[in-house]
Enzyme design. Structure first.
Site, PDB file in Angstrom:
ATOM      1  N   SER A  60     -33.758 -45.744 -28.128  1.00  0.00           N
ATOM      2  CA  SER A  60     -35.039 -46.583 -27.950  1.00  0.00           C
ATOM      3  C   SER A  60     -34.796 -47.746 -26.791  1.00  0.00           C
ATOM      4  CB  SER A  60     -35.860 -47.288 -29.135  1.00  0.00           C
ATOM      5  OG  SER A  60     -34.663 -47.784 -29.826  1.00  0.00           O
TER       6      SER A  60
ATOM      7  N   GLU B 253     -42.063 -49.994 -14.678  1.00  0.00           N
ATOM      8  CA  GLU B 253     -43.088 -48.913 -15.206  1.00  0.00           C
ATOM      9  C   GLU B 253     -43.956 -49.684 -16.365  1.00  0.00           C
ATOM     10  OE1 GLU B 253     -40.920 -45.593 -16.992  1.00  0.00           O
ATOM     11  OE2 GLU B 253     -39.726 -45.223 -14.863  1.00  0.00           O
TER      12      GLU B 253
ATOM     13  N   LYS C 109     -45.270 -49.785 -20.045  1.00  0.00           N
ATOM     14  CA  LYS C 109     -44.713 -49.402 -21.386  1.00  0.00           C
ATOM     15  C   LYS C 109     -45.886 -48.685 -22.172  1.00  0.00           C
ATOM     16  CE  LYS C 109     -41.860 -50.554 -25.245  1.00  0.00           C
ATOM     17  NZ  LYS C 109     -42.728 -49.861 -26.280  1.00  0.00           N
TER      18      LYS C 109
ATOM     19  N   LYS D  60     -42.103 -57.140 -23.158  1.00  0.00           N
ATOM     20  CA  LYS D  60     -43.385 -56.704 -23.879  1.00  0.00           C
ATOM     21  C   LYS D  60     -44.430 -57.831 -23.890  1.00  0.00           C
ATOM     22  CE  LYS D  60     -42.952 -54.934 -28.057  1.00  0.00           C
ATOM     23  NZ  LYS D  60     -43.274 -53.662 -28.805  1.00  0.00           N
TER      24      LYS D  60
END
Ligand code: IVH
Length: 699
Positions: free
Chosen positions: A112, A143, A145, A340
């Site tokens: 991960s 990119e 997520k 994030k």
């Protein structure tokens, strides 16, 4: 498929030599070589259309044109099962149900990503990369997520042979049949001779997610909280045909190819694009962190406009040799990092806590909030789930609360801002009595649920009536929430059974109910008496008995009396009916209050039995079809096959004409098969026939 940008329709311009051959006398097609070639051409053409539609967003055929081609291929494959190709697009509509997914070990562990919410962490990451690559230049690939479920695809000689979920990273579930239904996953790569493993994210677009939840609500099934959950749930379904209906998508973001010429990740992405995979278009090469932060900020503010959910961005060192040298920690590559997004949050005041009574009597606390804008919509209410939740978070009326909306449909209260708590607030006391009928509330240990068990509780009755009248239940026009509320408040309806005693005189006393509306409502009620038994059973609103369960039960038992007389064991033994459903149904059907409602409804003339033909017609593949049977069937006599078809709602005739919908062709089918193919009639071989019978639950 949708209808955008259609350049030409298959009916006219895009016919190939293949169509010409199909229209030619059948004798041309009897040569296996031609059929094989035809099937190959048709498969390639269909895949090309899917690619143009889903990946290039530039379709050149209408939906109907596409369906026609697919039906042709299906018919040919059913007539010539041995010629079915391993990459046949017909697999995209699903296939036989599976019992369990084999566990498969990943060739390389599925790691991960290390992730963070802060710029500083990203700067630290950048420093670590530079220290790991002393005196070297390096760049990154940016990119999105995608918030979905990781899936590894193995292609051998360009053919999709395996799809495996991440599982524990070392081994996962093999879900190949399900993956084949995902239209952005090529069944064969667009270049020959490729052996590789591809990894990417399966996801569901917001629109498809909303549609799925609406359907589930109508069917009385529980909601999926967010598109990720619905994707995970869909991939795990044991029936690929159901998966095909879920509209899943796939973005590829990684690949491994033996002896690859590629030296950079961005080349791998480009190669995957060339092979026919969907690679997210937001992907970009970046030389500095500043560039990445700019892109991050852009997507953090505009992500709500994307048709799918993203939960952050990913940066990856571009050069493959540098990735290799940086290596992995136990869990994640040192060459990549997820950055994030924070969930959408807002502070607001909790004005009150209301209790909401659902149609099964469950009482849920709901936060009434000072309206606040969150992720593009105004939020004035939020579920507080249960008493436990309120106590755990010590939520009090008057508090300032932090609201959060992740990918979830329903916003939640994360925490209370204790500094802002006004003086004199008190711990919330969950009432012991129902807010509507003041009857006692009972606590259900297992489910942490609190219920009102009073069958004549007005709130509960209102929910039940609304459900009873809803479109997927009895579909009674003119019986919306406003009318229901008045009927209950004025005491005109005390249970479901009273509905059919309503008359013009009674209705005339209601507000905003003119004579015309009253007549319409009475007509709606009269019409609803024709609804099938399965709908009536669903409309009763028995806990755990949703639309699908009601259909299964009415098919299995046929009449209400049979259901009432059935033992708990008999109910449990019914396929697809688990112990929870069986117990709920058994207890409810025996309860005196439902008995009296049922008697009234029966007296009113509602359908409490399902005719045998109706049972057969439900969900049968043969329903309403004109069917011809020809050739020798190994497992059935001709008459037997005909009676099965008729029992399942089909009509059998002996000669093929334009009106024939389906030909069941056994061995040595002869001229009827030729004629059926000339006329474009669907053909089913014996195996296909057996499958359809099984699906109808009649074998
Ligand atoms: S690269 C070594 N790229 O996020 C991990 N992952 O833990 C390789 N994800 O399991 C993953 N979008 O399911 C990568 N553009 C992207 C991604 C992505 C979503 C998921 C993936 C992975 C999780 C991170």
């Amino acid at each position: 498929m949708g209808n955008k940008n259609i350049k030409q329709d298959s009916q006219t311009d895009n016919t190939t030599w293949v169509d010409a051959v199909l229209r030619a006398p059948y004798s041309i097609l009897t040569m296996t070589k031609d059929i094989t070639q035809y099937i190959a051409e048709l498969s390639a053409e269909l895949e090309e259309h899917l690619y143009r539609y889903h990946i290039l967003a530039d379709p050149s055929i209408s939906d109907q044109g596409f369906d026609r081609l697919l039906a042709k291929l299906q018919a040919l494959e059913e007539a010539h099962p041995n010629l079915k190709r391993p990459d046949s697009p017909t697999q995209r509509v699903g296939g036989a149900p599976t019992n369990e997914f084999p566990t498969v070990r990943h060739a390389r562990p599925m790691l991960s990503l290390d992730n963070s919410y802060s710029r500083e962490d990203l700067e630290d990451f950048d420093r670590r990369v530079s220290q790991g690559l002393p005196d070297e230049q390096f760049d990154y690939v940016f990119e999105l997520k995608i918030d979905g479920v990781a899936l590894s695809l193995t292609y051998e000689d360009s053919l999709l042979v395996r799809a495996v979920t991440r599982g524990d990273g070392v081994q996962g579930d093999e879900v190949t049949a399900n993956a084949r239904t995902i239209r952005t996953i090529p069944l064969r790569l667009h270049q020959p001779g490729i052996n590789c493993e591809i990894r990417g994210e399966v996801y569901m677009e917001n629109q498809s997610f909303a549609k799925l939840n609406a359907q589930r609500e109508a069917d009385g099934e529980p909601f999926f909280a967010n598109p990720r959950n619905s994707t995970a749930g869909s991939l795990k379904l044991q029936n690929p045909t159901l998966v095909a209906a879920r509209d899943l998508r796939y973005f590829a973001y990684w690949m491994h190819q033996e002896d690859t010429n590629h030296t950079r990740h961005c080349e791998c992405l480009e190669a995957m694009r060339d092979w026919g995979l969907a690679v997210n278009p937001a992907t970009k090469c970046c030389t500095s962190l500043t560039e990445i932060f700019t892109l991050y900020d852009h997507y953090a503010t505009t992500r709500a406009e994307l048709p799918y959910q993203i939960d952050g961005v990913v940066i990856k060192v571009n050069r493959l040799d540098q990735q290799q040298r940086l290596g992995n920690t136990a869990k994640s590559p040192r060459s990549a990092m997820a950055y994030k997004f924070a969930a959408y949050q807002a502070l607001t005041q909790l004005l009150d806590i209301h209790l909401q009574v659902g149609r099964t009597g469950a009482v849920t606390p709901v936060a009434i909030l000072e309206p606040v804008l969150l992720a593009g919509s105004t939020i004035a209410r939020a579920s507080l789930h249960n008493e436990d939740e309120i106590r755990r978070k010590d939520i009090r009326i008057g508090d300032t609360v932090l609201l959060e909306k992740g990918g979830d449909v329903i916003p939640k209260i994360v925490e209370v801002d204790h500094h802002k708590r006004p003086q004199g607030t008190a711990e919330y006391q969950f009432p012991n009595v129902c807010p509507s009928c003041e009857g006692p509330l009972t606590r259900d240990e297992e489910e942490v649920k609190i219920r009102c068990e009073n069958p004549s509780c007005p709130a509960l009755l209102r929910r039940r009536l609304e459900h009873f009248a809803s479109r997927t239940a009895m579909d009674i026009e003119g019986l919306g929430p406003a009318v229901v509320e008045q009927l209950v408040d004025k005491g005109l309806v005390r249970d479901l059974g009273d509905l059919y005693d309503l008359d013009l005189a009674g209705l005339s006393g209601l507000e905003r109910m003119g004579e015309k509306s009253a007549e319409n409502l009475l007509a709606g009620l009269a019409r609803s008496k024709q609804q099938g038994f399965d709908r009536v059973l669903f409309a009763l609103g028995i806990r755990h008995v949703g639309a699908t369960v009601a259909r299964t039960l009415s098919r299995a038992f046929g009449t209400l009396d049979a259901l009432r007389e059935a033992s708990l064991e008999a109910l449990e033994e019914t396929p697809e009916i688990g112990p929870t459903i069986a117990a709920s149904l058994h207890a409810n059907l025996a309860a005196p209050d439902l008995q009296s409602v049922l008697d009234k409804l029966k007296y009113a003339g509602l359908q409490f039995a399902m005719e045998e033909e109706e049972i057969a017609e439900m969900a049968s593949y043969f329903s309403g079809k004109t069917v011809v049977i020809t050739g020798t069937l190994a497992a059935y006599g001709r008459d037997e096959a005909a009676s099965i078809v008729e029992r399942l709602g089909g009509k059998t005739t002996s000669s093929i004409s334009k009106k024939t919908d389906l030909l069941i062709a056994g061995e040595k089918a002869g001229s009827k098969l030729n004629k059926a193919q000339d006329l474009g009639v669907e053909v089913l071989d014996e195996a296909g026939f057996a499958t359809r019978i099984k699906e109808a639950g009649a074998d």
